[in-house]
Design an enzyme around this catalytic site. Structure first.
Site: not given
Length: 730
Positions: A462, A527
């Site tokens: 990430d 997301d």
């Protein structure tokens, strides 16, 4: 498609100004790129587009120079590959450099080299300070790969690099631009504009492409769509700062009208070449299509799939624990979740954020890559062992480039942070400077130990913030060096763990580019798992990337990011058209929900061979509240389409909807895959759906259109087509 490379010899320029190219013709994948000398003896692009034959070249080469205009220079204006002011080009230059405050311009050709698939031109500036190599490679999919390398020839002067851009000319009919913008959870939103005089520039100074990245810049004929129109496109394979441009001057670009291209956005002082120093640009990829946006996508998908590093194994159905447990890690809960997931057909179990020291929320612990003994007293091995016993792969979340101020790493090594003035926290975190060897070595040591000890098969990497000012400890800009350090780290991690797969996540889709995908195996597109948002995000992400590289998950009924509710069938169909997964607390699901998940899981495993190798197609002729998209086998023998209703519209019924990409002479059996049901907004389905006999008709009829049901908003219908009969073409 037939492939050929034709390169005519370099000949001595009659003016005696060094070697000049007679002409070069690269032809591959149905595309031709032709170079011819401009009026200054410097290579210029004479043609980029449809494949040409030998018989076409004499006429093309005889028409490569434009008229001499009024109130202009006294020779034909040029747009050469180096495109600078010394040749009368008043637009954005390809190379912007200087030494001792002297601009380095007036490049002349000093040589050209060819191989089986490339041509490289070597040029030198008028002061003999800077050598530039322009390398062009046209691959079998018709994608043009361009890199530019610089070398400082001076024995004593330093060269400051301001910009290096790969630029190609466009014809006058390229009249409309399409690129993308967006934000977190709302990525890849298309925007169109007319090509006008002036410079249209999209820049990213975020230290990553960003959620609003231009992503893929397209210029096409007026009104070009998915299935129609001619289009030209450019993408920068780079994960740091960047710029893309479309530019038009009143005087055009040589015999052409406008320009497309781009390159790395270099900060002041970021690239300074000492004597003998070198710079190599990121690769810019260009595509041309006379079959609309889908034609551009088909070329990029074929090119990407031809990479030696492209994933070959079936893309495993995964479960990510984030929306199931968040930071609340408990071995018993997670092993129960893993057992249910395995029973439903999940093949990869990914433990997300929250497993390392001090990480009970997002304000502390980031950077301390040690298993939190207070939560995991026996380490991660018990969970990993159980996951493997259940026949699944084990995945783990990291955010290696970031650090919380409240962490041992930040307290012990404040000099390892990228500096900002003032120091700006974002998401309670700062950025580690990956240009530092000691940072790379530390991160590799920690990740290597965890991956080895916990037998990790998959890493979710990430990257949850922009880099902003991004200064090194001596005050110099560090985005380029940081990006190179990231690549170096990923490359070494893959060397140590050859079977490890890595996902590129950046708050979702903030770093989705072909630079990061040299070292990773998929991107997390967003997301947001809300299927309404995801339908659009995935639709446009696939303009560049094939579905198997795009993570797409089924979340719970209420979206974590939008709080919109959606039926399971809609969430399931949406996730099917990517590298599918689940992000859901399955321990709280009902028996009915688990049966639906199991049926969808089986369907994904049945269809993923087609979905991850076929040709992506998207329909144009539907109303504003509906979408039609699908994947067709390369030989036309099988296809899967999704008929999607995202909103209500003024259309009271669904007229014939064309199903694109099918072989017109083939006959197809059309089935609705009832494993994923969709609710209707009507009294009854079209008649062909209500009989006990499967519909069989030709691709030509299906291309004219199939009557489809009127769905309620937030619903999707899955159609599966298979070729039938012995008379179908092979």
């Amino acid at each position: 498609m037939a492939s050929s490379i034709i390169l005519h010899d370099v000949q001595k320029h009659s003016g005696g100004a060094g070697d000049a190219l007679g002409h070069a013709h690269l032809s591959n994948g149905g595309v031709s790129l032709v170079f011819a000398p401009d009026g200054f003896g410097v290579p210029a692009v004479a043609h980029w587009g449809a494949a040409l034959g030998d018989a076409d070249l004499p006429g093309l080469l005889a028409t490569t120079l434009p008229a001499v205009m009024n109130s202009s220079i006294d020779v034909p204006r040029s747009f050469s590959i180096v495109a600078d002011r010394s040749q009368g080009w008043s637009g954005t230059p390809s190379i912007d450099t200087h030494a001792d405050e002297v601009m380095l311009e007036g490049f002349a050709l000093i040589g050209a080299v060819r191989s089986a698939t490339t041509v490289t031109f070597t040029l030198c500036d008028a002061t003999s300070t800077l050598e530039a190599e322009y390398c062009y490679r046209l691959d079998e999919a018709g994608i043009l790969h361009v890199t530019i390398a610089l070398r400082n020839l001076s024995p004593q002067r330093w060269v400051e690099v301001v910009a290096v851009r790969a630029l190609l000319p466009l014809p006058a009919r390229a009249a409309e631009t399409l690129d993308f913008t967006g934000r977190w959870t709302h990525e890849r939103r298309p925007q169109r504009s007319e090509v006008r005089d002036g410079t249209w520039t999209r820049s990213s100074r975020r230290g990553r492409p960003g959620h609003d990245a231009s992503y893929l810049t397209l210029v096409g004929t007026t009104g070009f769509r998915f299935r129609s129109g001619e289009a030209w496109a450019a993408h920068l394979a780079w994960s740091g700062n960047q710029e893309m441009i479309v530019e038009r001057l009143p005087e055009g670009a040589g015999v052409h009208r406008s320009v497309i291209g781009g390159g790395e956005l270099v900060d002041a002082g970021e690239v300074r070449l000492p004597p003998g120093g070198r710079y190599r640009s990121p690769e810019v990829l260009f595509a041309w299509s006379d079959a609309g946006i889908d034609g551009i996508s088909a070329r990029f998908h074929a090119s990407i799939r031809s990479r030696p590093t492209h994933p070959r194994a079936p893309r495993p159905l995964l479960l990510n624990t984030w929306e199931a447990v968040y930071f609340d890690h408990d071995l018993d809960k997670l092993t129960d979740l893993a057992a249910i997931a395995a029973d439903l057909g999940v093949e990869r179990f990914v433990l997300d954020d929250g497993w390392f020291r001090g990480r009970r929320g997002d304000t502390a612990g980031l950077g301390d890559w040690y298993v939190d003994e207070s939560v995991w007293p026996q380490g991660l091995q018990p969970l990993s062992d159980r996951v493997h016993e259940l026949g699944m792969q084990f995945g783990l979340w990291f955010e290696p480039e970031m650090v919380n101020p409240d962490s041992d790493l930040a307290r012990q090594h404040p000099d390892w942070l990228l500096q900002e003035s003032p120091l700006l926290a974002a998401r309670n975190q700062f950025v580690l400077d990956f240009s530092l060897d000691e940072v790379v070595a530390h991160i590799l040591e920690r990740l290597d130990e965890i991956i080895t000890t916990a037998a990790v098969d998959f890493v979710k990497w990430d990257h949850n913030r922009d880099l902003h000012a991004s200064l090194g400890i001596r005050g110099s800009r560090r985005v380029r060096a940081h990006t190179q350090g990231l690549y170096r780290t990923l490359r070494e991690l893959r060397r140590r763990h050859p079977r490890l797969e890595i996902e590129s996540c950046a708050s979702g889709g903030g770093r989705a580019d072909l630079g990061i995908l040299q070292y990773t195996d998929r991107i997390w597109a967003s997301d947001c798992n809300d299927p309404i948002e995801r339908q659009h995000i995935q639709r446009w992400t696939q303009t560049l990337l094939p579905p198997e590289l795009i993570g797409a998950h089924v979340g719970p009924a209420e979206s974590h990011t939008t709080h919109r509710h959606a039926d399971f069938s809609f969430r399931a169909v949406t996730a099917l058209f990517g590298h599918a997964g689940l992000e859901w607390d399955l321990t709280r699901t009902t028996s009915t929900e688990r049966a639906a998940i199991a049926a969808w899981s089986h369907l994904y495993r049945e269809l993923r061979g087609l979905l991850h190798s076929g040709v992506t197609v998207r329909g144009d002729d539907v109303d504003d509240g509906a979408l039609l998209h699908g994947v067709v086998h390369a030989d036309g023998t099988e296809a899967v389409f999704a008929w999607v209703r995202t909103a209500t519209s003024a259309t009271a019924h669904t007229p014939r909807v064309p199903l694109p990409g099918l072989h017109p002479a083939m006959s197809y059996r059309v089935r609705v895959r009832e494993e994923i049901a969709a609710s209707r907004h009507q009294i009854a389905d079209p008649a062909w759906m209500t009989t006990d006999v499967d519909l069989v008709c030709t691709g030509a009829v299906l291309a004219a259109g199939l009557p489809l049901p009127v769905l309620n908003p937030g619903q999707a219908l899955l159609l599966h087509l298979t070729a039938v009969g012995s008379d179908n073409p092979s």
